[in-house]
Design a protein around this motif. Structure first.
Motif, PDB file in Angstrom:
ATOM      1  N   ARG A 251       0.838  -1.208   0.000  1.00  0.00           N
ATOM      2  CA  ARG A 251       0.000   0.000   0.000  1.00  0.00           C
ATOM      3  C   ARG A 251       0.871   1.256   0.000  1.00  0.00           C
ATOM      4  O   ARG A 251       0.591   2.208  -0.726  1.00  0.00           O
ATOM      5  CB  ARG A 251      -0.943   0.007   1.202  1.00  0.00           C
ATOM      6  N   VAL A 252       1.919   1.265   0.819  1.00  0.00           N
ATOM      7  CA  VAL A 252       2.795   2.436   0.890  1.00  0.00           C
ATOM      8  C   VAL A 252       3.516   2.649  -0.444  1.00  0.00           C
ATOM      9  O   VAL A 252       3.585   3.775  -0.957  1.00  0.00           O
ATOM     10  CB  VAL A 252       3.816   2.289   2.044  1.00  0.00           C
ATOM     11  N   LEU A 253       4.040   1.575  -1.017  1.00  0.00           N
ATOM     12  CA  LEU A 253       4.726   1.695  -2.304  1.00  0.00           C
ATOM     13  C   LEU A 253       3.777   2.170  -3.398  1.00  0.00           C
ATOM     14  O   LEU A 253       4.150   2.996  -4.241  1.00  0.00           O
ATOM     15  CB  LEU A 253       5.365   0.363  -2.697  1.00  0.00           C
ATOM     16  N   SER A 254       2.544   1.687  -3.391  1.00  0.00           N
ATOM     17  CA  SER A 254       1.558   2.114  -4.370  1.00  0.00           C
ATOM     18  C   SER A 254       1.241   3.600  -4.211  1.00  0.00           C
ATOM     19  O   SER A 254       1.192   4.345  -5.190  1.00  0.00           O
ATOM     20  CB  SER A 254       0.280   1.279  -4.236  1.00  0.00           C
ATOM     21  N   ALA A 255       1.057   4.043  -2.970  1.00  0.00           N
ATOM     22  CA  ALA A 255       0.776   5.455  -2.712  1.00  0.00           C
ATOM     23  C   ALA A 255       1.954   6.329  -3.135  1.00  0.00           C
ATOM     24  O   ALA A 255       1.766   7.396  -3.734  1.00  0.00           O
ATOM     25  CB  ALA A 255       0.452   5.673  -1.236  1.00  0.00           C
ATOM     26  N   MET A 256       3.177   5.889  -2.845  1.00  0.00           N
ATOM     27  CA  MET A 256       4.357   6.665  -3.247  1.00  0.00           C
ATOM     28  C   MET A 256       4.498   6.690  -4.771  1.00  0.00           C
ATOM     29  O   MET A 256       4.879   7.715  -5.347  1.00  0.00           O
ATOM     30  CB  MET A 256       5.618   6.119  -2.588  1.00  0.00           C
ATOM     31  N   SER A 257       4.183   5.590  -5.438  1.00  0.00           N
ATOM     32  CA  SER A 257       4.231   5.551  -6.906  1.00  0.00           C
ATOM     33  C   SER A 257       3.226   6.527  -7.499  1.00  0.00           C
ATOM     34  O   SER A 257       3.542   7.279  -8.426  1.00  0.00           O
ATOM     35  CB  SER A 257       3.934   4.141  -7.428  1.00  0.00           C
ATOM     36  N   ASP A 258       2.002   6.513  -6.961  1.00  0.00           N
ATOM     37  CA  ASP A 258       0.971   7.432  -7.439  1.00  0.00           C
ATOM     38  C   ASP A 258       1.376   8.883  -7.219  1.00  0.00           C
ATOM     39  O   ASP A 258       1.167   9.739  -8.083  1.00  0.00           O
ATOM     40  CB  ASP A 258      -0.365   7.152  -6.747  1.00  0.00           C
ATOM     41  N   THR A 259       1.991   9.167  -6.069  1.00  0.00           N
ATOM     42  CA  THR A 259       2.437  10.530  -5.775  1.00  0.00           C
ATOM     43  C   THR A 259       3.565  10.952  -6.713  1.00  0.00           C
ATOM     44  O   THR A 259       3.576  12.077  -7.208  1.00  0.00           O
ATOM     45  CB  THR A 259       2.880  10.650  -4.300  1.00  0.00           C
ATOM     46  N   ALA A 260       4.512  10.058  -6.994  1.00  0.00           N
ATOM     47  CA  ALA A 260       5.606  10.380  -7.929  1.00  0.00           C
ATOM     48  C   ALA A 260       5.059  10.648  -9.326  1.00  0.00           C
ATOM     49  O   ALA A 260       5.510  11.580 -10.005  1.00  0.00           O
ATOM     50  CB  ALA A 260       6.623   9.236  -7.964  1.00  0.00           C
ATOM     51  N   LEU A 261       4.090   9.868  -9.746  1.00  0.00           N
ATOM     52  CA  LEU A 261       3.474  10.069 -11.061  1.00  0.00           C
ATOM     53  C   LEU A 261       2.731  11.401 -11.107  1.00  0.00           C
ATOM     54  O   LEU A 261       2.861  12.162 -12.072  1.00  0.00           O
ATOM     55  CB  LEU A 261       2.534   8.909 -11.359  1.00  0.00           C
ATOM     56  N   LEU A 262       1.975  11.705 -10.052  1.00  0.00           N
ATOM     57  CA  LEU A 262       1.261  12.974  -9.968  1.00  0.00           C
ATOM     58  C   LEU A 262       2.234  14.142  -9.974  1.00  0.00           C
ATOM     59  O   LEU A 262       2.035  15.130 -10.691  1.00  0.00           O
ATOM     60  CB  LEU A 262       0.398  13.006  -8.705  1.00  0.00           C
ATOM     61  N   LEU A 263       3.305  14.031  -9.208  1.00  0.00           N
ATOM     62  CA  LEU A 263       4.297  15.098  -9.141  1.00  0.00           C
ATOM     63  C   LEU A 263       4.944  15.324 -10.505  1.00  0.00           C
ATOM     64  O   LEU A 263       5.113  16.467 -10.941  1.00  0.00           O
ATOM     65  CB  LEU A 263       5.366  14.745  -8.097  1.00  0.00           C
ATOM     66  N   THR A 264       5.272  14.257 -11.197  1.00  0.00           N
ATOM     67  CA  THR A 264       5.883  14.370 -12.527  1.00  0.00           C
ATOM     68  C   THR A 264       4.935  15.076 -13.494  1.00  0.00           C
ATOM     69  O   THR A 264       5.343  15.986 -14.225  1.00  0.00           O
ATOM     70  CB  THR A 264       6.255  12.977 -13.068  1.00  0.00           C
ATOM     71  N   THR A 265       3.672  14.678 -13.475  1.00  0.00           N
ATOM     72  CA  THR A 265       2.674  15.290 -14.357  1.00  0.00           C
ATOM     73  C   THR A 265       2.485  16.764 -14.024  1.00  0.00           C
ATOM     74  O   THR A 265       2.468  17.613 -14.917  1.00  0.00           O
ATOM     75  CB  THR A 265       1.332  14.539 -14.224  1.00  0.00           C
ATOM     76  N   ARG A 266       2.362  17.079 -12.729  1.00  0.00           N
ATOM     77  CA  ARG A 266       2.175  18.474 -12.321  1.00  0.00           C
ATOM     78  C   ARG A 266       3.397  19.325 -12.641  1.00  0.00           C
ATOM     79  O   ARG A 266       3.269  20.474 -13.035  1.00  0.00           O
ATOM     80  CB  ARG A 266       1.875  18.544 -10.817  1.00  0.00           C
ATOM     81  N   TYR A 267       4.600  18.767 -12.514  1.00  0.00           N
ATOM     82  CA  TYR A 267       5.818  19.505 -12.847  1.00  0.00           C
ATOM     83  C   TYR A 267       5.812  19.863 -14.331  1.00  0.00           C
ATOM     84  O   TYR A 267       6.114  20.993 -14.710  1.00  0.00           O
ATOM     85  CB  TYR A 267       7.058  18.683 -12.502  1.00  0.00           C
ATOM     86  N   LYS A 268       5.458  18.879 -15.165  1.00  0.00           N
ATOM     87  CA  LYS A 268       5.399  19.135 -16.609  1.00  0.00           C
ATOM     88  C   LYS A 268       4.391  20.238 -16.919  1.00  0.00           C
ATOM     89  O   LYS A 268       4.655  21.104 -17.765  1.00  0.00           O
ATOM     90  CB  LYS A 268       5.032  17.860 -17.362  1.00  0.00           C
ATOM     91  N   GLU A 269       3.236  20.224 -16.240  1.00  0.00           N
ATOM     92  CA  GLU A 269       2.222  21.264 -16.437  1.00  0.00           C
ATOM     93  C   GLU A 269       2.745  22.622 -16.007  1.00  0.00           C
ATOM     94  O   GLU A 269       2.548  23.625 -16.700  1.00  0.00           O
ATOM     95  CB  GLU A 269       0.948  20.929 -15.645  1.00  0.00           C
ATOM     96  N   GLU A 270       3.420  22.682 -14.849  1.00  0.00           N
ATOM     97  CA  GLU A 270       3.947  23.944 -14.341  1.00  0.00           C
ATOM     98  C   GLU A 270       5.022  24.504 -15.261  1.00  0.00           C
ATOM     99  O   GLU A 270       5.048  25.705 -15.530  1.00  0.00           O
ATOM    100  CB  GLU A 270       4.509  23.770 -12.919  1.00  0.00           C
ATOM    101  N   VAL A 271       5.892  23.650 -15.757  1.00  0.00           N
ATOM    102  CA  VAL A 271       6.954  24.100 -16.664  1.00  0.00           C
ATOM    103  C   VAL A 271       6.357  24.589 -17.968  1.00  0.00           C
ATOM    104  O   VAL A 271       6.755  25.618 -18.520  1.00  0.00           O
ATOM    105  CB  VAL A 271       7.996  22.994 -16.898  1.00  0.00           C
ATOM    106  N   ALA A 272       5.318  23.917 -18.473  1.00  0.00           N
ATOM    107  CA  ALA A 272       4.663  24.332 -19.708  1.00  0.00           C
ATOM    108  C   ALA A 272       3.978  25.687 -19.529  1.00  0.00           C
ATOM    109  O   ALA A 272       4.015  26.531 -20.426  1.00  0.00           O
ATOM    110  CB  ALA A 272       3.632  23.282 -20.146  1.00  0.00           C
ATOM    111  N   CYS A 273       3.385  25.925 -18.340  1.00  0.00           N
ATOM    112  CA  CYS A 273       2.705  27.196 -18.072  1.00  0.00           C
ATOM    113  C   CYS A 273       3.682  28.354 -17.969  1.00  0.00           C
ATOM    114  O   CYS A 273       3.350  29.488 -18.310  1.00  0.00           O
ATOM    115  CB  CYS A 273       1.889  27.118 -16.780  1.00  0.00           C
TER     116      CYS A 273
END
Length: 153
Positions: free
Chosen positions: A127-149
């Motif tokens: 469960r912890v690894l899954s939550a951390m994976s989801d957070t890393a994926l979310l962070l990567t996506t949000r970073y790409k959005e922020e850099v594009a903006c």
């Protein structure tokens, strides 16, 4: 002693470790300027800012990859650290339930109790690894959005 087979697709530890390792590696390769993450909310119901999440995920990933104090990847690949070798040899299994239980030797553990404790901790780690994976994926996506903006860094 024979343990039940926990090899269902959603119940395996090694794939969860590999997924976290892959998403954390992608996050580290994508985030070229971590300071841009300061004070940017992670969003999507996840508390904290992106920089804090990045630092935590990168630290955990680094420990797993390097085989630090609790080098999970090292242990899963069959390696052993000096700190864990006593546990691997079965000399001491105290505190398995995470509540500072009195030390128990292998002889004092009931097989069903040991299996239950093992299953509980493996499921928690998944469960912890899954939550951390989801957070890393979310962070990567949000970073790409922020850099594009902001038009790139």
């Amino acid at each position: 002693m024979q343990f039940n087979d926990y090899s269902s697709p959603s119940g395996r530890l090694c794939p969860a470790v590999r997924r976290f390792s892959a998403t954390a590696r992608t996050m580290e390769q994508t985030v070229l300027v971590p300071s841009l993450l300061r004070d940017v909310p992670l969003g999507h119901g996840v508390g904290g800012d992106m920089y804090e999440a990045y630092a935590i995920l990168k630290g955990v990933h680094g420990q797993m990859e390097s085989g630090g104090t609790n080098g999970l990847l090292l242990l899963l690949s069959g390696g052993s650290t000096a700190n864990n070798s006593a546990h691997m040899q079965g000399k001491h299994l105290g505190g398995l339930n995470g509540v500072h239980a009195p030390a128990k030797t292998c002889e004092s553990w009931d097989a069903k109790e040991l299996e239950s404790e093992f299953r509980h901790h493996v499921q928690g780690l998944q469960r912890v690894l899954s939550a951390m994976s989801d957070t890393a994926l979310l962070l990567t996506t949000r970073y790409k959005e922020e850099v594009a903006c902001t038009g790139g860094s």
